[in-house]
Write an enzyme that holds these catalytic residues in place. Structure first.
Site, PDB file in Angstrom:
ATOM      1  N   CYS A 243       0.821  -1.215   0.000  1.00 15.64           N
ATOM      2  CA  CYS A 243       0.000   0.000   0.000  1.00 15.64           C
ATOM      3  C   CYS A 243       0.858   1.269   0.000  1.00 15.64           C
ATOM      4  O   CYS A 243       1.676   1.480   0.890  1.00 15.64           O
ATOM      5  CB  CYS A 243      -0.918   0.027   1.210  1.00 15.64           C
ATOM      6  SG  CYS A 243      -1.906   1.536   1.225  1.00 15.64           S
TER       7      CYS A 243
ATOM      8  N   ASN B 298       0.838  -9.435 -10.881  1.00 13.36           N
ATOM      9  CA  ASN B 298      -0.192  -8.400 -10.782  1.00 13.36           C
ATOM     10  C   ASN B 298       0.309  -7.090 -11.402  1.00 13.36           C
ATOM     11  O   ASN B 298       1.451  -6.712 -11.237  1.00 13.36           O
ATOM     12  CB  ASN B 298      -0.547  -8.192  -9.292  1.00 13.36           C
ATOM     13  CG  ASN B 298      -1.473  -7.011  -9.029  1.00 13.36           C
ATOM     14  OD1 ASN B 298      -1.172  -6.140  -8.219  1.00 13.36           O
ATOM     15  ND2 ASN B 298      -2.595  -6.963  -9.714  1.00 13.36           N
TER      16      ASN B 298
HETATM   17  C1  LIG Z   1      -8.951   1.626  -5.019  1.00 11.88           C
HETATM   18  C2  LIG Z   1      -7.827   0.650  -4.781  1.00 11.88           C
HETATM   19  C3  LIG Z   1      -7.668   0.080  -3.537  1.00 11.88           C
HETATM   20  C4  LIG Z   1      -6.627  -0.833  -3.303  1.00 11.88           C
HETATM   21  N1  LIG Z   1      -6.511  -1.427  -2.078  1.00 11.88           N
HETATM   22  C5  LIG Z   1      -5.543  -2.366  -1.867  1.00 11.88           C
HETATM   23  C6  LIG Z   1      -5.487  -3.101  -0.653  1.00 11.88           C
HETATM   24  O1  LIG Z   1      -6.314  -2.957   0.256  1.00 11.88           O
HETATM   25  N2  LIG Z   1      -4.471  -4.013  -0.511  1.00 11.88           N
HETATM   26  C7  LIG Z   1      -3.544  -4.239  -1.505  1.00 11.88           C
HETATM   27  O2  LIG Z   1      -2.650  -5.085  -1.323  1.00 11.88           O
HETATM   28  N3  LIG Z   1      -3.598  -3.562  -2.658  1.00 11.88           N
HETATM   29  C8  LIG Z   1      -4.581  -2.670  -2.877  1.00 11.88           C
HETATM   30  N4  LIG Z   1      -4.671  -2.047  -4.090  1.00 11.88           N
HETATM   31  C9  LIG Z   1      -3.734  -2.431  -5.161  1.00 11.88           C
HETATM   32  C10 LIG Z   1      -4.331  -3.570  -6.010  1.00 11.88           C
HETATM   33  O3  LIG Z   1      -4.542  -4.725  -5.238  1.00 11.88           O
HETATM   34  C11 LIG Z   1      -3.403  -3.924  -7.188  1.00 11.88           C
HETATM   35  O4  LIG Z   1      -2.174  -4.349  -6.681  1.00 11.88           O
HETATM   36  C12 LIG Z   1      -3.165  -2.745  -8.132  1.00 11.88           C
HETATM   37  O5  LIG Z   1      -4.376  -2.055  -8.420  1.00 11.88           O
HETATM   38  C13 LIG Z   1      -2.527  -3.199  -9.465  1.00 11.88           C
HETATM   39  O6  LIG Z   1      -3.327  -4.142 -10.096  1.00 11.88           O
HETATM   40  P1  LIG Z   1      -4.260  -3.764 -11.377  1.00 11.88           P
HETATM   41  O7  LIG Z   1      -3.365  -3.164 -12.415  1.00 11.88           O
HETATM   42  O8  LIG Z   1      -4.879  -5.074 -11.793  1.00 11.88           O
HETATM   43  O9  LIG Z   1      -5.267  -2.778 -10.879  1.00 11.88           O
HETATM   44  C14 LIG Z   1      -5.709  -1.143  -4.343  1.00 11.88           C
HETATM   45  C15 LIG Z   1      -5.882  -0.555  -5.593  1.00 11.88           C
HETATM   46  C16 LIG Z   1      -6.915   0.321  -5.827  1.00 11.88           C
HETATM   47  C17 LIG Z   1      -7.082   0.901  -7.188  1.00 11.88           C
END
Ligand SMILES: Cc1cc2nc3c(=O)[nH]c(=O)nc-3n(C[C@H](O)[C@H](O)[C@H](O)COP(=O)(O)O)c2cc1C
Length: 406
Positions: free
Chosen positions: A155, A255
């Site tokens: 985070c 990811n």
């Molecule tokens: C609104 C939002 C909230 C997120 N909250 C968390 C979280 O609680 N824990 C976490 O490990 N990653 C969190 N992430 C990161 C996502 O799990 C992920 O790693 C990131 O969006 C990249 O993946 P993507 O390109 O598929 O979106 C969050 C991302 C977004 C956009």
């Protein structure tokens, strides 16, 4: 109030949920300020597909797809909604403060980490920097019946980092080792970790971190292939996932930037990862997991029609209201916005729902929007227009793309 429990690492301050949601979204905004082509445009899978199964510890996860934890989004309603759609192997909770959980080990904690039987397999994600609290919180997670416990080291939200949680720990590898050992010693369920590649490009730690995780007996690692400094800018560096995969023998979950089934297959082909994790794309195209499963099986996949989209929004709204979430109208607004991005007339709808004062008023606006669209479609058919084109949406990459989080 579900969202309030144990989610501040400080004892006071704004509600954690709102704060984190905004913090994440400010990062997401940056991602789209620096929009890059959909990942699939840069990689091709050469026939490779997402594996049909992933095994973490003893837990079977068919298929090898994971809903990424997303604060403010992946609550029990959204998770069940995704599960019902089909094709998602593993669900994960939003991240939860281990300190908060330990401080308030009571009914509220149980409510916050509440999940239903149909959510298995499901992982609870924790954050924190105190090994003892992390271990105790992990025990609570195990007692509650979660299949896995995950540690968040990714985070980028300032408030979490300031308390040495999330990606703040990426500069504290000895602390991470202590947490790994404490949690590993505390629970029998599989224990996993999700992290960014490092604080900055000059301070990449994913190699040491993955090896340390394996040494300490963790059962899998997931990486969002960006640094903390990057926020969401630039493209995710899939080559880092490939490198990590070559260094450890526990499962690696990749990811970052998967927007389409082609992207998911391309990530597996490019990195050899054992599973893929999808975040933002799932929020605006909840069919993505089902599409990946179909693509894996047949090499093609269906796209949602406008009628499917309407039905999907109505069903999600029903589930939110049935769950009795106090913030259901807020969530309805948020989702109606995302789900209608790329739709003709969507801006007007978003304005109407923004101004709506109740869940019913929001639902009415959505009904009016889709009913009006249906009438227009009928007219188009009657004059022999290309109705088929109107009734099918463009593929997710376009609707999920840069505008969604703006
Ligand atoms: C609104 C939002 C909230 C997120 N909250 C968390 C979280 O609680 N824990 C976490 O490990 N990653 C969190 N992430 C990161 C996502 O799990 C992920 O790693 C990131 O969006 C990249 O993946 P993507 O390109 O598929 O979106 C969050 C991302 C977004 C956009």
């Amino acid at each position: 109030m579900v969202a309030a429990l144990g989610r501040n690492c400080a004892t006071s301050g704004p509600p954690y949920l709102l704060y984190t949601y905004l913090a994440y979204n400010s990062c997401v905004q940056k991602f789209y300020d620096n929009a890059v082509p959909a990942a699939g445009a840069q990689h091709s899978s050469g026939g490779v597909r997402v594996p049909a199964r992933l095994t973490i510890g003893g837990v079977q996860i068919p298929p090898a797809t994971v809903l990424a934890p997303m604060a403010g989004i992946t609550d029990t309603v959204f998770r069940r909604f995704i599960r019902e759609m089909g094709g998602c192997g593993l669900l994960m909770t939003e991240f939860t403060s281990a300190d908060g959980l330990v401080r308030r080990k009571d009914k509220k904690a149980k409510r916050y980490l509440h999940f239903y039987g149909d959510e298995h397999p499901i992982a609870a994600q924790l954050f924190g920097s105190n090994p003892e609290s992390m271990a105790e919180a992990a025990r609570t997670v195990e007692e509650l019946g979660f299949d896995l416990v995950d540690l968040n080291l990714g985070c980028p939200a300032k408030k979490v980092v300031k308390c040495n949680g999330g990606s703040g720990l990426l500069r504290e590898l000895p602390v991470i080792r202590k947490i790994f050992e404490a949690v590993r010693g505390a629970v029998r369920i599989p224990f996993t970790v999700k992290f960014r590649a490092g604080w900055s490009e000059r301070e990449l730690v994913f190699r040491e971190l993955a090896k340390m995780a394996e040494d300490c007996g963790l059962d899998a690692v997931s990486m969002h292939a960006r640094t903390r400094e990057q926020g969401y800018s630039g493209a995710a560096r899939w080559e880092w996932i490939a490198e990590m995969k070559s260094l450890v023998s526990i499962p690696v979950i990749g990811n970052g930037d998967i927007r389409t089934p082609e992207d998911a297959a391309a990530m597996v082909a490019a990195t050899g990862c054992d599973g893929v994790m999808i975040g933002r794309a799932a929020a605006s195209n909840p069919w993505i997991f089902r599409q990946i499963a179909q693509y894996t099986e047949t090499g093609r996949y269906d796209v949602a029609s406008r009628a499917d989209r309407y039905e999907m929004i109505r069903r999600y709204f029903r589930m939110l209201i049935d769950e009795g979430f106090p913030d259901a109208p807020g969530k309805m607004k948020q989702f109606a916005s995302w789900f209608t991005h790329g739709e003709e007339g969507g801006a007007k709808l978003r304005k109407a729902i923004y101004e709506a004062k109740s869940a019913e008023a929001i639902a009415d606006s959505v009904d009016r929007f889709f009913e009006l669209e249906a009438e227009l479609e009928t007219e188009a058919v009657s004059v022999g227009a290309a109705a088929a084109e109107v009734s099918t949406l463009p593929m997710a990459a376009e609707t999920v793309g840069s505008e969604v989080w703006d």
